[in-house]
Structures are given as structure tokens and as C-alpha cells.
Write a protein that holds these residues in place. Structure first.
Motif, PDB file in Angstrom:
ATOM      1  N   ASP A 207      44.341  43.293  39.188  1.00 13.42           N
ATOM      2  CA  ASP A 207      44.258  42.005  39.934  1.00 13.42           C
ATOM      3  C   ASP A 207      45.806  41.725  40.659  1.00 13.42           C
ATOM      4  OD1 ASP A 207      40.960  40.472  39.114  1.00 13.42           O
ATOM      5  OD2 ASP A 207      41.576  42.266  40.660  1.00 13.42           O
ATOM      6  N   THR A 208      46.233  41.526  39.137  1.00 14.97           N
ATOM      7  CA  THR A 208      47.745  40.960  39.359  1.00 14.97           C
ATOM      8  C   THR A 208      48.706  41.901  40.289  1.00 14.97           C
ATOM      9  OG1 THR A 208      47.400  39.791  37.373  1.00 14.97           O
ATOM     10  CG2 THR A 208      49.872  40.059  38.169  1.00 14.97           C
ATOM     11  N   ILE A 209      48.488  43.344  39.937  1.00 13.21           N
ATOM     12  CA  ILE A 209      49.192  44.226  40.806  1.00 13.21           C
ATOM     13  C   ILE A 209      48.717  44.167  42.137  1.00 13.21           C
ATOM     14  CG2 ILE A 209      49.636  46.669  41.028  1.00 13.21           C
ATOM     15  CD1 ILE A 209      48.942  46.905  37.876  1.00 13.21           C
ATOM     16  N   ARG A 210      47.433  44.162  42.347  1.00 14.60           N
ATOM     17  CA  ARG A 210      47.074  43.893  43.979  1.00 14.60           C
ATOM     18  C   ARG A 210      47.679  42.644  44.534  1.00 14.60           C
ATOM     19  NH1 ARG A 210      41.141  44.191  43.233  1.00 14.60           N
ATOM     20  NH2 ARG A 210      41.732  46.086  42.001  1.00 14.60           N
ATOM     21  N   ARG A 211      47.688  41.465  43.764  1.00 13.37           N
ATOM     22  CA  ARG A 211      48.133  40.301  44.235  1.00 13.37           C
ATOM     23  C   ARG A 211      49.775  40.420  44.545  1.00 13.37           C
ATOM     24  NH1 ARG A 211      50.670  36.042  42.870  1.00 13.37           N
ATOM     25  NH2 ARG A 211      51.161  36.498  40.740  1.00 13.37           N
ATOM     26  N   ILE A 212      50.333  40.998  43.710  1.00 11.28           N
ATOM     27  CA  ILE A 212      51.801  41.181  43.915  1.00 11.28           C
ATOM     28  C   ILE A 212      51.989  41.981  45.005  1.00 11.28           C
ATOM     29  CG2 ILE A 212      53.799  42.578  42.842  1.00 11.28           C
ATOM     30  CD1 ILE A 212      52.976  41.182  40.158  1.00 11.28           C
ATOM     31  N   ARG A 213      51.239  43.112  45.248  1.00 12.44           N
ATOM     32  CA  ARG A 213      51.764  44.006  46.371  1.00 12.44           C
ATOM     33  C   ARG A 213      51.287  43.137  47.781  1.00 12.44           C
ATOM     34  NH1 ARG A 213      47.856  48.533  44.782  1.00 12.44           N
ATOM     35  NH2 ARG A 213      49.077  49.686  43.513  1.00 12.44           N
ATOM     36  N   SER A 214      50.403  42.279  47.759  1.00 10.01           N
ATOM     37  CA  SER A 214      50.085  41.720  49.048  1.00 10.01           C
ATOM     38  C   SER A 214      50.685  40.168  49.304  1.00 10.01           C
ATOM     39  CB  SER A 214      48.623  41.313  49.112  1.00 10.01           C
ATOM     40  OG  SER A 214      48.037  40.569  48.079  1.00 10.01           O
ATOM     41  N   SER A 215      51.753  39.906  48.203  1.00  9.78           N
ATOM     42  CA  SER A 215      52.215  38.352  48.244  1.00  9.78           C
ATOM     43  C   SER A 215      53.406  38.536  49.685  1.00  9.78           C
ATOM     44  CB  SER A 215      52.759  38.161  46.929  1.00  9.78           C
ATOM     45  OG  SER A 215      53.994  39.080  46.675  1.00  9.78           O
ATOM     46  N   LYS A 216      53.517  37.251  49.808  1.00 11.35           N
ATOM     47  CA  LYS A 216      54.264  37.103  51.262  1.00 11.35           C
ATOM     48  C   LYS A 216      55.691  36.815  50.885  1.00 11.35           C
ATOM     49  CE  LYS A 216      52.919  32.566  52.444  1.00 11.35           C
ATOM     50  NZ  LYS A 216      52.277  31.822  51.235  1.00 11.35           N
ATOM     51  N   ASP A 217      56.010  36.169  49.758  1.00 11.45           N
ATOM     52  CA  ASP A 217      57.475  35.901  49.342  1.00 11.45           C
ATOM     53  C   ASP A 217      57.519  36.150  47.871  1.00 11.45           C
ATOM     54  OD1 ASP A 217      57.298  32.854  50.662  1.00 11.45           O
ATOM     55  OD2 ASP A 217      56.798  33.535  48.470  1.00 11.45           O
ATOM     56  N   SER A 218      58.708  35.750  47.509  1.00 12.12           N
ATOM     57  CA  SER A 218      59.065  35.882  46.035  1.00 12.12           C
ATOM     58  C   SER A 218      58.338  34.440  45.222  1.00 12.12           C
ATOM     59  CB  SER A 218      60.404  35.736  45.676  1.00 12.12           C
ATOM     60  OG  SER A 218      61.102  36.816  46.463  1.00 12.12           O
ATOM     61  N   TRP A 219      58.183  33.354  45.817  1.00 15.02           N
ATOM     62  CA  TRP A 219      57.412  32.291  45.281  1.00 15.02           C
ATOM     63  C   TRP A 219      56.031  32.776  45.250  1.00 15.02           C
ATOM     64  CZ3 TRP A 219      60.826  28.531  43.754  1.00 15.02           C
ATOM     65  CH2 TRP A 219      61.908  28.400  44.668  1.00 15.02           C
ATOM     66  N   ASP A 220      55.594  33.193  46.133  1.00 10.68           N
ATOM     67  CA  ASP A 220      53.993  33.410  46.202  1.00 10.68           C
ATOM     68  C   ASP A 220      53.964  34.477  45.011  1.00 10.68           C
ATOM     69  OD1 ASP A 220      52.060  35.414  48.851  1.00 10.68           O
ATOM     70  OD2 ASP A 220      51.415  33.772  47.183  1.00 10.68           O
ATOM     71  N   MET A 221      54.936  35.693  45.088  1.00  6.94           N
ATOM     72  CA  MET A 221      54.675  36.680  44.044  1.00  6.94           C
ATOM     73  C   MET A 221      54.430  36.301  42.762  1.00  6.94           C
ATOM     74  SD  MET A 221      56.933  40.176  43.550  1.00  6.94           S
ATOM     75  CE  MET A 221      56.574  40.580  45.251  1.00  6.94           C
ATOM     76  N   LEU A 222      55.455  35.157  42.343  1.00  8.51           N
ATOM     77  CA  LEU A 222      55.457  34.781  41.051  1.00  8.51           C
ATOM     78  C   LEU A 222      54.119  33.723  40.868  1.00  8.51           C
ATOM     79  CD1 LEU A 222      59.167  34.358  39.829  1.00  8.51           C
ATOM     80  CD2 LEU A 222      57.353  36.265  39.459  1.00  8.51           C
TER      81      LEU A 222
END
Ligand code: GTP
Ligand code: MG
Length: 273
Positions: A207-222
Motif C-alpha cells: 500500500d505504501t508503494i502504491r501511495r508513494i507512486r500516486s503522491s502529488k508532491d514531496s510532502w504528500d509522499m512522506l
């Protein structure tokens, strides 16, 4: 060209799904749903009488999902009302109160009640379960720690989230992951995609990998709010790094996700004093 267009049209089709909430009385099932659907919290306890029904529309990737939510009463007294509503659910929100050990221990009996009511036709394997360890806003009364709850959930292939209907923490992420897994299930012909446990990586890692792939920016990614401190960024980074370190995580895409997280952290720290 035409095939692509057709495909896109198909993807836009809306899905109808049914989800139910389960768990002991007073653990916060109705409040979690209210927090998500109405963005508010009511401190006064109003026991659900039998069942509450609501419908909400959510956007999952490029699809619209119409979700019918059946919020069950936790009191034993309502067993007769509850038992008809288990059938045909695609998702179950299992809730316990982290300050009440009995509510955690009761999760097994909730699963047992559901299994019994589904009868021989029902298949518990093809349902998405998410566990909410709720009321984390009251740390002093906490008696069930995160590792205990997470282990119970993830060893069964269930999602696990720490939530507070009071503060809203974890609620959005919980529903987002939950609905996205239900969409995966529908797209997979109603079968739960292979669980993380049997393929050598956890659902959380996937799920984390999927979320990271679809995050919109660095804040979102972390997973931190814009304006977060260095400490918060580092803490979030460490959590992801441990989860996704290529030495420990064999999930496909973990290496790229790990690199992306390292870059996101570097980029954010550059601009924080
Ligand atoms: N501090 C705190 N209180 C909560 C939280 N979630 C729910 N509550 C409170 O806990 C009580 C029970 O919440 P409900 O959502 O009604 O519980 P329920 O699980 O739906 O209970 P039944 O309908 O009887 O099965 C209420 O007084 C809520 O205000 C939370 O995250 N933090
Ligand atoms: Mg309720």
C-alpha cells in the motif's frame, strides 16, 4: 485508439459496493463514519439502534464508487437485527478501542459471528477488512499497543490503522486505502488480490508503494503536512525507510519507492531551517 477510448469509458463506470462496521458497543464505529462523511465529531454517546444506513460517493482513481454503509450496533442485544446484514459485503470496518482490551479481544468473536451468518455460500476470503485501533487521542488510557493490533490485523491480511474519530487522525487514510482495496477487489472479479503475507511482503508495504507512486508532491509522499518541522520530516522518512528498505522489502517497486522517499526528504530538508 478506439479500444483505448472504450477502456477509458469502462473505467469511468461507477461501482456500487456495500460495507459494514463491526465491533463492540461504544468503540466508535458510528463516530468514525460520521467523521469521514460529515467531517464532525459528537462527544455524547448515542448507541446505534440495530443498524444505521448511509450512502456516500467516493472517487477511487478514475472511477466513481457508490458506497452503501451499514453501521452495525455493537450491543449483543441487537444480534437479531444485525445478522441479516452481513451478506454481500465487499468491505468490513472492524473497530476496537485502544483503551479497552475486551474490545480488542472481541475481534475474533466478531469475525466468528460474521462467518456464521454468511453461511456456507459466503466467502470471507473475498472481503476487504480494515481494522481501526480507535481513540488514539487518549494515550494515557491506552492498553493495547500498536504492534499487538497491527500483528493481529496484518497476519490475517487485513489493513490496520490507528485512528481517532475525535481528532480525525488516520480516518482519511483508512478510508482511502479501504476503498482503493475494494476497487482492486472489484476489478479482480470479486476476488481479494493475493494477500501480502503469502507473497513475502506485507500489505502495508504494498500500500505504501502504491501511495508513494500516486503522491502529488514531496510532502504528500512522506505523509506530512506542508510546513512540517525537520523532526517531523525525518520521523516520517525513517518510518518509510524502515518499511521499504530494499534489503528488507521484496515488494515489486520497493527500490524505486525507497529512492523517491530519499529524494523527497532531501528536497524538503533543503528548504526547512
Ligand atoms: N476520545 C474519543 N472518543 C471517541 C472516539 N470515537 C468515539 N468516541 C466516543 O465514544 C463513544 C462511542 O462512540 P460511537 O461511535 O457511538 O460508538 P459505536 O461503536 O458506534 O457504539 P454502538 O453504536 O453502541 O455499537 C461516544 O461517546 C464517542 O463520542 C475517539 O476517537 N476518541
Ligand atoms: Mg454506533
Amino acid at each position: 485508439m478506439e479500444t483505448n477510448l472504450q477502456k477509458r469509458r469502462e473505467n469511468k463506470k461507477s461501482m456500487r459496493v456495500k460495507v459494514i462496521s463491526l465491533g463492540n458497543a461504544e468503540v466508535g464505529k458510528s463516530c468514525i463514519i460520521k467523521r469521514y462523511c460529515e467531517k464532525r465529531f459528537v462527544p455524547k454517546y448515542m448507541a446505534t439502534i440495530g443498524i444505521d444506513y448511509g450512502v456516500t460517493k467516493v472517487q477511487v482513481r478514475d472511477r466513481e464508487m457508490k458506497v452503501n454503509i451499514f453501521d452495525m450496533a455493537g450491543h449483543q442485544f441487537f444480534y437479531e437485527v444485525r445478522n441479516e446484514f452481513y451478506k454481500d459485503s465487499q468491505g468490513v470496518i472492524l473497530v476496537y478501542d485502544v483503551g479497552q482490551k475486551e474490545s480488542f479481544d472481541a475481534l475474533d468473536s466478531w469475525l466468528a459471528e460474521m462467518k456464521q451468518e454468511m453461511g456456507s455460500h459466503g466467502n470471507m476470503e473475498n472481503i476487504v477488512f480494515t481494522v481501526c485501533a480507535n481513540k488514539i487521542d487518549l494515550p494515557k488510557r491506552r492498553v493495547v499497543d500498536e504492534s499487538e493490533g497491527r500483528l493481529w490485523a496484518e497476519s490475517r491480511g487485513f489493513h490496520y490503522f490507528e485512528t481517532s474519530a475525535q481528532s480525525g487522525e488516520g480516518i482519511g487514510e483508512m478510508f482511502q486505502t479501504f476503498f482503493s482495496s475494494i476497487a482492486d477487489l472489484c476489478e479482480n472479479g470479486g476476488r481479494r488480490p493475493l494477500s501480502g503475507v503469502s507473497v513475502g511482503f506485507t500489505r502495508e508495504q504494498a500500500d505504501t508503494i502504491r501511495r508513494i507512486r500516486s503522491s502529488k508532491d514531496s510532502w504528500d509522499m512522506l505523509g506530512v503536512k506542508p510546513g512540517a518541522t525537520r523532526e517531523e520530516v525525518n520521523k516520517a522518512y525513517r518510518k518509510l525507510a524502515v518499511l521499504l528498505h530494499p534489503d528488507k522489502c521484496v515488494a515489486p517497486g520497493s527500490e524505486d519507492a525507497f529512492k523517491a522517499v530519499v529524494n523527497a526528504r532531501t528536497a524538503l530538508l533543503k528548504n526547512i531551517k
